[in-house]
Enzyme design. Structure first.
Site, mmCIF file in Angstrom:
data_model
loop_
_atom_site.group_PDB
_atom_site.id
_atom_site.type_symbol
_atom_site.label_atom_id
_atom_site.label_comp_id
_atom_site.label_asym_id
_atom_site.label_seq_id
_atom_site.Cartn_x
_atom_site.Cartn_y
_atom_site.Cartn_z
ATOM 1 N N GLN A 63 0.819 -1.216 0.000
ATOM 2 C CA GLN A 63 0.000 0.000 0.000
ATOM 3 C C GLN A 63 0.851 1.264 0.000
ATOM 4 O O GLN A 63 0.559 2.216 -0.707
ATOM 5 C CB GLN A 63 -0.930 0.012 1.218
ATOM 6 N N GLU A 64 1.887 1.270 0.800
ATOM 7 C CA GLU A 64 2.688 2.485 0.974
ATOM 8 C C GLU A 64 3.563 2.816 -0.234
ATOM 9 O O GLU A 64 3.725 3.982 -0.558
ATOM 10 C CB GLU A 64 3.575 2.363 2.219
ATOM 11 N N SER A 65 4.129 1.790 -0.880
ATOM 12 C CA SER A 65 5.132 2.084 -1.921
ATOM 13 C C SER A 65 5.085 1.182 -3.139
ATOM 14 O O SER A 65 5.868 1.377 -4.059
ATOM 15 C CB SER A 65 6.528 1.985 -1.312
#
Length: 189
Positions: A63-65
């Site tokens: 999700q983050e990267s």
């Protein structure tokens, strides 16, 4: 003529076999180096160190990267797990790392350790709930002050009520996306 045809068919068969072997080698290399498994060793080490499910760490990274270690956020977050400077220094202090600077968090191994440390810390805050994951993810994304505002009444211990009470649609979607991906990664095992 018959010898030529036989020779051509053997050359064709050898060429096809070589192409199949080359394709298999390429696909094997691609499979082992695809983004979602590239950091498995670091994820497993962090999961063990901070008592987390590796599938959850992997889902947060997704999700983050999207597994891109060079990604930078608008608020100064860095790397795979989008680590802010204050979280990086808190982790470094906890691990007694001397002369640490925030840019060191670009190293995927350190980034995953730091993000997992922080995720573990926020998970512990919500262990009295029916499912600490959405609370921890909201804390990781929006901060504790927002979680404290959202976990009133039944939402204090009921994760579905908590998700419904969030007035940040982006944070709700963030938590739901990670939980869905977490289930997918758990099912891959």
């Amino acid at each position: 003529m018959r010898v030529t045809r036989l020779l051509n068919s053997k050359i064709f068969a050898i060429s096809c076999s070589a192409a199949i072997i080359a394709l298999a080698l390429y696909l094997g290399f691609f499979y082992r180096n695809r983004p979602s498994v590239r950091y498995n060793q670091q994820i497993e080490a962090a999961a063990k160190r901070y008592n987390l499910d590796p599938a959850l760490i992997k889902a947060v990274i997704w999700q983050e990267s999207r597994f891109k270690p060079w990604v930078r956020g608008r608020a100064g977050e860095i790397g795979l797990m989008q680590i802010r400077e204050d979280a990086a220094f808190e982790w470094a202090d906890h691990e007694k790392i001397q002369n640490f600077n925030h840019e060191e968090i670009t190293d995927p191994g350190k980034n995953i350790m730091c993000g997992s440390f922080y995720l573990s810390k926020v998970m512990k805050r919500y262990k009295s709930t029916d499912n600490p994951i959405p609370y921890a993810l909201a804390d990781y994304n929006a901060g504790r002050s927002h979680v404290l505002r959202w976990n009133k009444g039944t939402a204090k211990t009921n994760s579905q009520a908590f998700l419904a009470q969030m007035d940040f649609p982006g944070t709700r979607k963030y938590a739901e996306n990670i939980m869905k991906q977490y289930e997918a990664y758990k099912n891959e095992r």
